[in-house]
Design a protein around this motif. Structure first.
Motif, PDB file in Angstrom:
ATOM      1  N   ASP A   1     -12.383  15.305  -2.435  1.00 47.16           N
ATOM      2  CA  ASP A   1     -11.242  16.150  -2.780  1.00 47.16           C
ATOM      3  C   ASP A   1     -10.162  15.407  -3.558  1.00 47.16           C
ATOM      4  N   GLY A   2     -10.394  14.125  -3.828  1.00 49.46           N
ATOM      5  CA  GLY A   2      -9.400  13.348  -4.545  1.00 49.46           C
ATOM      6  C   GLY A   2      -8.329  12.746  -3.665  1.00 49.46           C
ATOM      7  N   ASN A   3      -8.537  12.781  -2.353  1.00 53.90           N
ATOM      8  CA  ASN A   3      -7.586  12.185  -1.419  1.00 53.90           C
ATOM      9  C   ASN A   3      -7.855  10.688  -1.286  1.00 53.90           C
ATOM     10  N   HIS A   4      -6.810   9.885  -1.353  1.00 59.22           N
ATOM     11  CA  HIS A   4      -6.957   8.436  -1.226  1.00 59.22           C
ATOM     12  C   HIS A   4      -7.110   8.024   0.240  1.00 59.22           C
ATOM     13  N   TYR A   5      -7.771   6.896   0.416  1.00 59.50           N
ATOM     14  CA  TYR A   5      -7.970   6.346   1.761  1.00 59.50           C
ATOM     15  C   TYR A   5      -6.813   5.398   2.111  1.00 59.50           C
ATOM     16  N   PHE A   6      -5.717   5.966   2.572  1.00 64.87           N
ATOM     17  CA  PHE A   6      -4.551   5.162   2.920  1.00 64.87           C
ATOM     18  C   PHE A   6      -4.837   4.340   4.181  1.00 64.87           C
ATOM     19  N   PRO A   7      -4.588   3.030   4.151  1.00 65.80           N
ATOM     20  CA  PRO A   7      -4.854   2.175   5.316  1.00 65.80           C
ATOM     21  C   PRO A   7      -4.165   2.656   6.593  1.00 65.80           C
ATOM     22  N   ALA A   8      -2.919   3.107   6.471  1.00 67.89           N
ATOM     23  CA  ALA A   8      -2.183   3.574   7.661  1.00 67.89           C
ATOM     24  C   ALA A   8      -2.835   4.811   8.260  1.00 67.89           C
ATOM     25  N   LEU A   9      -3.383   5.662   7.411  1.00 66.53           N
ATOM     26  CA  LEU A   9      -4.099   6.843   7.901  1.00 66.53           C
ATOM     27  C   LEU A   9      -5.348   6.421   8.645  1.00 66.53           C
TER      28      LEU A   9
END
Length: 230
Positions: free
Chosen positions: A49-57
């Motif tokens: 979906d184009g969502n980034h893999y944020f480390p905090a998430l």
């Protein structure tokens, strides 16, 4: 590797009975995106979906998965499905709504939503679905940087709705964190991560099964229009 705690038919009956009886619950969904985020994908990498893999998430999701939860933890039958064995949860079938939709078997859920006070937190294309009473715009992607703001908006909106109510959430990988925080905040509301199941109902075919199984899904769309409360 054992299968899910409940078979699909048993899970459907359990969820239906709770919705009919106004028994609050939370339902979280975990698929490839969540597992990749937990594993620690590069920040620049994105999901389908184009969502980034944020480390905090990823860290928040891992913390949730590591602690036994009192709500439904739904695991999708994805490529990284085996990772669920590392976490002590009573995993259930996370794709129940999507599976029922592509089998033209979602009428039970549509009927119940039509009879409830529903707040839907999702992207703007889903705002006009007829079962919605309240709507919170979550945008189309990368909701995580706005997480604190959106969580506050959701809480304010939910404070104003009548009880019992149902809160549906479509917020990508961040949905699992929203579900966890909201359930801890107020257990008198039902929270369900419905993922992309309603995208075809708003005219958006964003998944392969939306396109390949659209004739079956279309039956549900027609049914929803028929029973619409609006």
């Amino acid at each position: 590797m054992k299968g899910p705690k409940l078979e699909l038919s048993e899970l459907r009956t359990e969820l239906r009975d709770k919705l009919q009886g106004d028994v609050p619950f939370a339902f979280s969904r975990w698929g490839d995106g969540e597992w990749i985020a937990i594993r620690g994908a590069p920040r620049a990498q994105t999901n389908a979906d184009g969502n980034h893999y944020f480390p905090a998430l990823g860290k928040r999701l891992k913390k949730i998965a590591q602690h036994k939860q009192s709500y439904y933890m739904g695991c999708q039958w994805g490529r990284l499905f085996s990772l669920r064995g590392k976490y002590n949860q009573d995993w259930v079938q996370g794709d129940i709504f999507h599976t029922d939709s592509k089998r033209s078997n979602l009428k039970w859920f549509l009927d119940l939503l039509n009879s409830k006070h529903v707040l839907y937190a999702a992207n703007p294309s889903l705002k006009e679905l007829p079962f919605i009473d309240e709507f919170v715009n979550m945008g189309y992607k990368d909701i995580w940087p706005l997480y604190t703001k959106k969580l506050s908006q959701l809480k304010e909106a939910l404070k104003a709705v009548k009880s019992p109510s149902v809160c549906l959430i479509s917020a990508g990988m961040a949905a699992g964190v929203f579900i966890d925080d909201l359930w801890r905040w107020n257990k008198n509301i039902t929270y369900i991560d419905v993922g992309s199941v309603f995208e075809p109902y708003a005219g958006r075919l964003t998944r392969g099964y939306h396109k390949g199984g659209f004739e079956k899904i279309k039956e549900g769309i027609t049914y929803l229009e028929k029973i619409s409360k609006k």
